[in-house]
Enzyme design. Structure first.
Site, short mmCIF file in Angstrom:
data_model
loop_
_atom_site.label_atom_id
_atom_site.label_comp_id
_atom_site.label_asym_id
_atom_site.label_seq_id
_atom_site.Cartn_x
_atom_site.Cartn_y
_atom_site.Cartn_z
N TYR A 146 0.84 -1.21 0.00
CA TYR A 146 0.00 0.00 0.00
C TYR A 146 0.87 1.26 0.00
O TYR A 146 0.73 2.12 -0.85
CB TYR A 146 -0.89 -0.05 1.24
CG TYR A 146 -1.90 1.07 1.36
CD1 TYR A 146 -3.04 1.11 0.55
CD2 TYR A 146 -1.74 2.08 2.32
CE1 TYR A 146 -3.98 2.12 0.70
CE2 TYR A 146 -2.67 3.09 2.47
CZ TYR A 146 -3.80 3.11 1.66
OH TYR A 146 -4.73 4.12 1.81
N LYS A 150 1.27 3.54 -3.27
CA LYS A 150 0.78 4.93 -3.29
C LYS A 150 1.92 5.91 -3.58
O LYS A 150 1.72 6.95 -4.19
CB LYS A 150 0.13 5.27 -1.94
CG LYS A 150 -1.20 4.55 -1.70
CD LYS A 150 -2.32 5.20 -2.48
CE LYS A 150 -3.68 4.60 -2.11
NZ LYS A 150 -4.79 5.26 -2.81
N VAL A 189 -11.75 2.75 13.94
CA VAL A 189 -13.02 3.39 14.34
C VAL A 189 -14.18 2.42 14.15
O VAL A 189 -15.00 2.23 15.06
CB VAL A 189 -13.25 4.70 13.55
CG1 VAL A 189 -14.61 5.28 13.89
CG2 VAL A 189 -12.16 5.71 13.87
N ARG A 212 -3.31 8.62 16.30
CA ARG A 212 -3.87 8.92 14.98
C ARG A 212 -4.69 10.19 15.12
O ARG A 212 -5.09 10.57 16.22
CB ARG A 212 -4.79 7.78 14.48
CG ARG A 212 -4.11 6.44 14.19
CD ARG A 212 -3.14 6.50 13.04
NE ARG A 212 -2.62 5.17 12.70
CZ ARG A 212 -1.55 4.61 13.27
NH1 ARG A 212 -0.87 5.25 14.22
NH2 ARG A 212 -1.14 3.42 12.89
P1 NAD Z 1 -12.75 1.63 0.53
O1 NAD Z 1 -12.07 0.32 0.61
O2 NAD Z 1 -14.06 1.79 1.23
O3 NAD Z 1 -12.97 2.06 -0.97
C1 NAD Z 1 -12.13 1.68 -2.03
C2 NAD Z 1 -12.99 1.38 -3.24
O4 NAD Z 1 -12.14 1.03 -4.34
C3 NAD Z 1 -13.92 0.20 -3.02
O5 NAD Z 1 -15.22 0.51 -3.48
C4 NAD Z 1 -13.29 -0.93 -3.83
O6 NAD Z 1 -14.22 -1.89 -4.25
C5 NAD Z 1 -12.66 -0.14 -4.96
N1 NAD Z 1 -11.53 -0.83 -5.62
C6 NAD Z 1 -10.48 -1.46 -5.04
N2 NAD Z 1 -9.65 -1.96 -5.99
C7 NAD Z 1 -10.19 -1.61 -7.19
C8 NAD Z 1 -9.81 -1.85 -8.54
N3 NAD Z 1 -8.69 -2.53 -8.84
N4 NAD Z 1 -10.62 -1.37 -9.53
C9 NAD Z 1 -11.75 -0.69 -9.24
N5 NAD Z 1 -12.17 -0.46 -7.98
C10 NAD Z 1 -11.39 -0.90 -6.96
O7 NAD Z 1 -11.70 2.71 1.07
P2 NAD Z 1 -11.86 4.28 1.34
O8 NAD Z 1 -11.60 4.52 2.76
O9 NAD Z 1 -13.12 4.77 0.73
O10 NAD Z 1 -10.62 4.85 0.53
C11 NAD Z 1 -10.76 5.45 -0.74
C12 NAD Z 1 -9.41 5.97 -1.21
O11 NAD Z 1 -8.90 6.94 -0.29
C13 NAD Z 1 -8.34 4.89 -1.33
O12 NAD Z 1 -7.56 5.15 -2.48
C14 NAD Z 1 -7.50 5.08 -0.09
O13 NAD Z 1 -6.17 4.68 -0.28
C15 NAD Z 1 -7.60 6.58 0.14
N6 NAD Z 1 -7.42 6.91 1.56
C16 NAD Z 1 -8.42 6.68 2.47
C17 NAD Z 1 -8.19 6.97 3.80
C18 NAD Z 1 -9.25 6.77 4.84
O14 NAD Z 1 -8.97 6.98 6.03
N7 NAD Z 1 -10.46 6.41 4.52
C19 NAD Z 1 -6.94 7.46 4.22
C20 NAD Z 1 -5.94 7.64 3.26
C21 NAD Z 1 -6.19 7.37 1.93
N1 UDP Z 2 -6.07 -0.63 15.95
C1 UDP Z 2 -6.45 -1.13 17.19
N2 UDP Z 2 -7.49 -1.99 17.25
C2 UDP Z 2 -8.22 -2.35 16.16
C3 UDP Z 2 -7.86 -1.81 14.90
C4 UDP Z 2 -6.76 -0.97 14.83
O1 UDP Z 2 -5.82 -0.83 18.21
O2 UDP Z 2 -9.19 -3.11 16.30
C5 UDP Z 2 -4.93 0.31 15.89
C6 UDP Z 2 -3.90 -0.01 14.82
O3 UDP Z 2 -2.94 -0.92 15.31
C7 UDP Z 2 -3.35 1.37 14.54
C8 UDP Z 2 -4.53 2.32 14.76
O4 UDP Z 2 -5.45 1.59 15.56
O5 UDP Z 2 -2.34 1.68 15.48
C9 UDP Z 2 -5.20 2.75 13.46
O6 UDP Z 2 -5.46 1.59 12.71
P1 UDP Z 2 -6.27 1.60 11.32
O7 UDP Z 2 -6.24 0.19 10.81
O8 UDP Z 2 -7.59 2.24 11.51
O9 UDP Z 2 -5.47 2.57 10.37
P2 UDP Z 2 -3.92 2.84 10.06
O10 UDP Z 2 -3.05 1.97 10.92
O11 UDP Z 2 -3.78 2.52 8.62
O12 UDP Z 2 -3.76 4.26 10.40
#
Ligand code: NAD
Ligand code: UDP
Length: 315
Positions: A146, A150, A189, A212
């Site tokens: 990931y 990215k 969350v 976070r």
């Molecule tokens: P999510 O998993 O809910 O949504 C991702 C979507 O992409 C899903 O609908 C999935 O089916 C689709 N998808 C995955 N692989 C695909 C492919 N090869 N072709 C077409 N569709 C595909 O996640 P999200 O939280 O909504 O995240 C959306 C974007 O934002 C992602 O790119 C993620 O990296 C980025 N992002 C999210 C967060 C967050 O906290 N939610 C933080 C940082 C970055």
């Molecule tokens: N985490 C946790 N319990 C859970 C899921 C996640 O303590 O059930 C912790 C995880 O180890 C991380 C933080 O919460 O330190 C945020 O995790 P998340 O998977 O939401 O996102 P990311 O690590 O990608 O920021």
């Protein structure tokens, strides 16, 4: 003429909110492209009656052709258990997906926004994280599919911008939460809320002192749309700068739900970042964007959502 906007990953958590926002406030045509790996039609069911909305099943690892004026590339699983489930597919989605969409943007001469991530900073040694920080990423660990995927996508965006003059926007999104997160998504969350509502143990990984900074989805979507409509290429941090320890989040969720769940401690996954907080000075000054929704308020809305979907599961 109304704009035609492509949103990849449009049936996911953030994507479905973005589809809704663009249809209601920007009055454009929205094409939602998704392979439904982590997203679902249910997330966009309420939009299907809108004649300006279309959903297409497609994997962005394959090229695609559509008449569009703007592209938001959100397709990629975002929760660690989901992106680690098939890490090779995660890298392909990030890298080949970005390549295919940049090719489309080049052919259509259109703007393209990349949903990048705070994970490009890895386990950061600089705190809070500014866009100028190059990061501290393990290139061969379980998160690297990931993180490095990215990072490579960002590199492609800037090379297409330099080589082909494509207008790019790169948003580095920090932990965002809200309704339509998947209940089994595995992120902190959604895990804590679902566990609390079921009175099951709250699972803290490690000692819970890792931090976070949690942004409510409505704030984040405001930021993404503002970025697309600006002339700022980025990369730009979008997130809430108020930082919490994970155990503080657990206590907040327990208090807001009134749950009887005990807290249990589980091993910390490898390479789990110890601290994360965005420096959002750039977004505040160049986009005039600041998140407004405090954690307790966003959690209340998210808890109400999960209460509704869990009540459907229990007869
Ligand atoms: P999510 O998993 O809910 O949504 C991702 C979507 O992409 C899903 O609908 C999935 O089916 C689709 N998808 C995955 N692989 C695909 C492919 N090869 N072709 C077409 N569709 C595909 O996640 P999200 O939280 O909504 O995240 C959306 C974007 O934002 C992602 O790119 C993620 O990296 C980025 N992002 C999210 C967060 C967050 O906290 N939610 C933080 C940082 C970055
Ligand atoms: N985490 C946790 N319990 C859970 C899921 C996640 O303590 O059930 C912790 C995880 O180890 C991380 C933080 O919460 O330190 C945020 O995790 P998340 O998977 O939401 O996102 P990311 O690590 O990608 O920021």
């Amino acid at each position: 003429m109304e704009k035609k906007v492509l949103i990849t990953g449009g049936a996911g958590f953030l994507g479905s909110h973005l589809c809704e926002r663009l249809l209601t406030t920007e009055n454009c045509y929205v094409y939602c492209v998704d392979n439904f790996f982590t997203g679902s039609r249910e997330n966009v069911q309420h939009l299907l009656e809108n004649p300006k909305f279309a959903v297409m099943q497609h994997d962005i690892c394959q090229p695609l052709d559509l008449e569009v004026d703007e592209i938001y590339n959100l397709a990629c699983p975002a929760s660690p258990p989901h992106y680690q489930y098939d890490p090779i597919q995660t890298t392909k989605t990030s890298v080949l997906g970005a390549l295919n969409l940049l090719e489309l943007a080049q052919r259509k001469k259109c703007k393209i926004l990349q949903a990048s991530t705070s994970e490009v900073y890895g386990d950061p040694l600089v705190h809070p994280q500014k866009e100028t920080y190059w990061g501290h990423v393990n290139p061969i660990g379980i998160r690297s599919c990931y993180d490095e995927g990215k990072r490579c996508a960002e590199s492609l965006f800037f090379d297409y911008s330099r080589s082909h003059k494509i207008p790019i926007r790169v948003a580095r999104i920090f932990n965002t939460y809200g309704p339509r997160m998947h209940p089994n998504d595995g992120r902190v969350v959604s895990n804590f809320i679902v566990q609390a509502l079921k009175n099951e143990p709250i699972t803290i990984y490690g000692d819970g002192t890792q931090t976070r900074s949690f942004c409510y989805v409505d704030d984040l979507i405001d930021g993404i749309v503002k970025l697309m409509n600006s002339s700022v290429p980025g990369p730009i941090n979008l997130g809430n700068p108020i930082e919490f320890q994970v155990f503080e989040l657990a206590h907040e969720v327990l208090q807001l739900t009134g749950s009887r769940s005990p807290i249990v401690y589980k091993p910390l996954p490898s390479d789990d970042p110890k601290q994360r907080r965005p420096d959002i000075t750039a977004a505040q000054t160049s986009l005039e964007w600041t998140p407004k929704i405090p954690l307790w308020k966003g959690l209340q809305a998210t808890i109400a959502y999960f209460e509704k979907i869990l009540s459907r599961e229990t007869p």
